[in-house]
Write a protein that holds these residues in place. Sequence first.
Motif, PDB file in Angstrom:
ATOM      1  N   GLU A 185     -15.282 -69.831 103.488  1.00  0.00           N
ATOM      2  CA  GLU A 185     -14.410 -69.218 102.623  1.00  0.00           C
ATOM      3  C   GLU A 185     -13.433 -69.105 102.697  1.00  0.00           C
ATOM      4  O   GLU A 185     -13.302 -68.034 103.532  1.00  0.00           O
ATOM      5  CB  GLU A 185     -15.506 -68.110 102.127  1.00  0.00           C
ATOM      6  CG  GLU A 185     -14.655 -66.848 101.110  1.00  0.00           C
ATOM      7  CD  GLU A 185     -15.306 -66.035 100.270  1.00  0.00           C
ATOM      8  OE1 GLU A 185     -15.445 -65.512  98.898  1.00  0.00           O
ATOM      9  OE2 GLU A 185     -16.342 -65.692 100.987  1.00  0.00           O
TER      10      GLU A 185
ATOM     11  N   VAL B  81     -13.757 -60.057 105.255  1.00  0.00           N
ATOM     12  CA  VAL B  81     -13.041 -60.692 106.412  1.00  0.00           C
ATOM     13  C   VAL B  81     -12.736 -60.804 107.576  1.00  0.00           C
ATOM     14  O   VAL B  81     -13.208 -59.391 108.013  1.00  0.00           O
ATOM     15  CB  VAL B  81     -11.107 -60.368 105.837  1.00  0.00           C
ATOM     16  CG1 VAL B  81     -10.301 -60.635 106.258  1.00  0.00           C
ATOM     17  CG2 VAL B  81     -11.313 -60.356 104.099  1.00  0.00           C
ATOM     18  N   LYS B  82     -13.001 -61.872 108.505  1.00  0.00           N
ATOM     19  CA  LYS B  82     -13.107 -62.112 109.747  1.00  0.00           C
ATOM     20  C   LYS B  82     -11.427 -61.394 109.987  1.00  0.00           C
ATOM     21  O   LYS B  82     -11.429 -60.929 111.694  1.00  0.00           O
ATOM     22  CB  LYS B  82     -13.605 -62.352 110.255  1.00  0.00           C
ATOM     23  CG  LYS B  82     -15.356 -63.340 109.838  1.00  0.00           C
ATOM     24  CD  LYS B  82     -15.939 -63.967 111.151  1.00  0.00           C
ATOM     25  CE  LYS B  82     -15.516 -64.887 110.870  1.00  0.00           C
ATOM     26  NZ  LYS B  82     -16.190 -65.859 111.534  1.00  0.00           N
TER      27      LYS B  82
ATOM     28  N   ASP C 158     -12.166 -69.753 108.043  1.00  0.00           N
ATOM     29  CA  ASP C 158     -13.849 -69.131 108.000  1.00  0.00           C
ATOM     30  C   ASP C 158     -13.723 -67.994 107.411  1.00  0.00           C
ATOM     31  O   ASP C 158     -13.874 -67.234 108.473  1.00  0.00           O
ATOM     32  CB  ASP C 158     -14.764 -70.040 108.142  1.00  0.00           C
ATOM     33  CG  ASP C 158     -15.903 -69.617 107.798  1.00  0.00           C
ATOM     34  OD1 ASP C 158     -16.076 -68.944 106.568  1.00  0.00           O
ATOM     35  OD2 ASP C 158     -17.004 -69.833 108.227  1.00  0.00           O
ATOM     36  N   ARG C 159     -13.615 -66.970 106.690  1.00  0.00           N
ATOM     37  CA  ARG C 159     -13.596 -65.704 106.545  1.00  0.00           C
ATOM     38  C   ARG C 159     -12.482 -65.392 106.670  1.00  0.00           C
ATOM     39  O   ARG C 159     -12.444 -64.057 107.064  1.00  0.00           O
ATOM     40  CB  ARG C 159     -14.993 -65.148 107.171  1.00  0.00           C
ATOM     41  CG  ARG C 159     -16.346 -65.989 107.365  1.00  0.00           C
ATOM     42  CD  ARG C 159     -17.003 -65.341 105.931  1.00  0.00           C
ATOM     43  NE  ARG C 159     -16.708 -64.245 105.291  1.00  0.00           N
ATOM     44  CZ  ARG C 159     -17.381 -63.463 103.926  1.00  0.00           C
ATOM     45  NH1 ARG C 159     -17.430 -64.318 103.077  1.00  0.00           N
ATOM     46  NH2 ARG C 159     -16.613 -62.218 103.374  1.00  0.00           N
TER      47      ARG C 159
ATOM     48  N   CYS D 170      -8.137 -64.259 105.391  1.00  0.00           N
ATOM     49  CA  CYS D 170      -7.879 -63.827 104.502  1.00  0.00           C
ATOM     50  C   CYS D 170      -6.289 -64.686 105.357  1.00  0.00           C
ATOM     51  O   CYS D 170      -5.598 -63.891 105.643  1.00  0.00           O
ATOM     52  CB  CYS D 170      -8.025 -62.567 103.986  1.00  0.00           C
ATOM     53  SG  CYS D 170      -7.390 -62.501 102.854  1.00  0.00           S
TER      54      CYS D 170
END
Length: 145
Positions: free
Chosen positions: A2, A25-26, A109-110, A112
Motif C-alpha cells: 500500500e 504510515v511507516k 510499502d506503507r 506516504c
Amino acid sequence: MELMTIGFTQTSAEHFFKRLQTAGVKRVIDVRLNNTSQLAGFAKAQDLAWFLRVIGGIDYVYEPLLAPTEDMLAAYKKEKGDWGEYERRFLALLEQRRVEDKFTPTLFDRGCLLCSEATSEHCHRRLVAEYLRRKWSEPVAVRHL
C-alpha cells in the motif's frame, strides 16, 4: 503493498499527523521540489522529520527525483498552465528519469508521498503513485489520505 499520499495545506498539524498515524504510515516520502520554504509551516523538511519521528515514530525521506522541475512547476502554478499539459510533461519526466528502476517497492510499502496540495486531483504525488503502480510488477494499492 500500500502506497499512500497526503498534502499538508489547508489542514492543521493535528489533523495531518493523526491521518498518518491512523493509516499506519511507516515512512513519509517527501516529493516536493522545495521542502524548506517558510510557507511550509510545520511541514518544513527539518521540522517535519523531527515531528514525524517524535509524534508517530515515522521515518522521513526526501526524494527530489520524484519532484517536477522548476520550469514545469512555474509553467503550471505561476503561469496558470493547463493541468493536462503539466501531467503529460511530468509523466514524461518520470519516464526519462526511470524512477521505477531507481527505487525498490519496499521503500514505498506503507509509505506516504508528501506534497503541498490539499487534495490529490491536481498534484504530482498522485501521478507518481499511479506511475509506480503501472510500472512495478508487484501490485500496489494507492490511497489518498
